[in-house]
Write an enzyme that holds these catalytic residues in place. Structure first.
Site, short mmCIF file in Angstrom:
data_model
loop_
_atom_site.label_atom_id
_atom_site.label_comp_id
_atom_site.label_asym_id
_atom_site.label_seq_id
_atom_site.Cartn_x
_atom_site.Cartn_y
_atom_site.Cartn_z
CB ILE A 115 -18.86 37.02 -62.90
CG1 ILE A 115 -18.98 38.00 -63.95
CG2 ILE A 115 -17.83 35.75 -63.59
CD1 ILE A 115 -19.68 37.47 -65.58
CE LYS A 116 -23.96 30.23 -59.75
NZ LYS A 116 -25.01 29.29 -60.28
CE1 TYR A 117 -14.29 34.54 -62.17
CE2 TYR A 117 -15.22 36.33 -60.69
CZ TYR A 117 -14.77 35.92 -61.86
OH TYR A 117 -14.31 36.82 -62.64
#
Ligand code: G3P
Length: 288
Positions: A115-117
């Site tokens: 998951i890219k934050y």
């Protein structure tokens, strides 16, 4: 498979894109693809999404999420253990709780999700919550060594891999030698416990790719066009005499203590802010 005679680089190769056809093509050419990264701008360029938008059928938020899900579901089985990075939708006001809610949902889409934050205070809080639940994360839009130090400190104790994505080309764009950031982060992390891996991003040319190998980035995400050029040249690796012609001014190494609390590092960077604004604009261009 093609090109088995070539030495595979130690750096894992990810396709930077939103079109599964590119992933398939690169897999054929290289014989493998270790992983994939996506982002809202790349998803807006996906041929199916672009066709819908062009024909006047902009998407609802939920249709956009469905399209995004279908894209990563198609890519997921094509790649190796570096997984598929999926980016949450975040503008400058999105809270950590909201990013984390999206992250949990996206993580359920495929078994190999990262998951890219964004590399902001709220993004790092969301990453902190995520790793404590065993969700793999990729912190994107990293433009400084102190941001990378904050990523390290905010995800300490993670039992799943953490990626940090320093953006090389966008630093070059403002007259700084983006490759220096990769070198500096690798040097700083050498004193750490190894839980954060460096994913060289915003790679625009072969020089960036070969220099990322040279500095020992654990991963590199690369547009299909650059990978095709690399294959066309026989998949060269940097030799002992490799040298990189610096672009712009040097980014100096800073002595930072990785054991400091994460929120004491300077996390703000104008390019992170601009990057978020661009992702928001590209996302919104597809939405009704
Ligand atoms: O890997 C991040 C990438 O998609 C951004 O690349 O060329 O827009 O800076 P670029």
């Amino acid at each position: 498979m093609a090109n088995q005679k070539h030495t595979r680089p130690a750096t894992k190769i990810l396709v930077d894109g939103g079109n599964p056809e590119d992933t398939k093509e690169i897999r054929k050419l290289l014989g493998y693809v270790d992983g994939q990264t996506t982002n809202p701008s790349l998803i807006a360029k996906n041929p199916n999404v672009a066709r819908l938008v062009k024909s006047g059928q902009k998407l609802t938020q939920s249709q956009e999420a469905d399209e995004y899900r279908k894209i990563v579901e198609t890519i997921s089985p094509l790649v190796g253990d570096a997984g598929v990075s999926i980016e949450v939708f975040a503008d400058l006001n999105t809270t950590a709780d909201e990013m984390f809610r999206q992250g949990r949902e996206m993580n359920s889409w495929i078994p190999n999700a990262y998951i890219k934050y964004p590399c902001t205070t709220e993004g790092l809080k969301a990453a902190h919550y995520s790793v404590s639940e065993g969700i793999r994360v990729n912190i994107t839009l990293c433009f400084s060594q102190s941001q990378a130090a904050a990523v390290y400190a905010a995800t300490k104790g993670a039992t799943t891999p953490v990626y940090v994505s320093p953006f090389i080309g966008r630093l070059d764009d403002i007259g700084q030698n983006g490759m220096d950031l990769i070198r500096n982060i690798k040097r700083m992390y050498a004193a750490g416990d190894g839980h954060v891996l460096v994913l060289a991003a915003s790679i625009r040319n072969l020089g960036h790719l070969l220099c990322s190998f040279h500095y020992g980035a654990e991963l590199a995400t690369v547009p299909a066009t650059v990978l095709k050029e690399w294959v066309g040249q026989g998949m060269p690796l940097p030799g002992p005499t490799f040298s990189y012609k610096p672009v712009g001014s040097e980014i100096k190494y800073e002595n930072l203590n990785l054991n400091q609390p994460w929120d004491t590092f300077d996390i703000q960077h104008d390019l992170t802010t601009k990057g978020i604004q661009k992702f928001v604009a590209d996302y919104k261009s597809t939405i009704r």
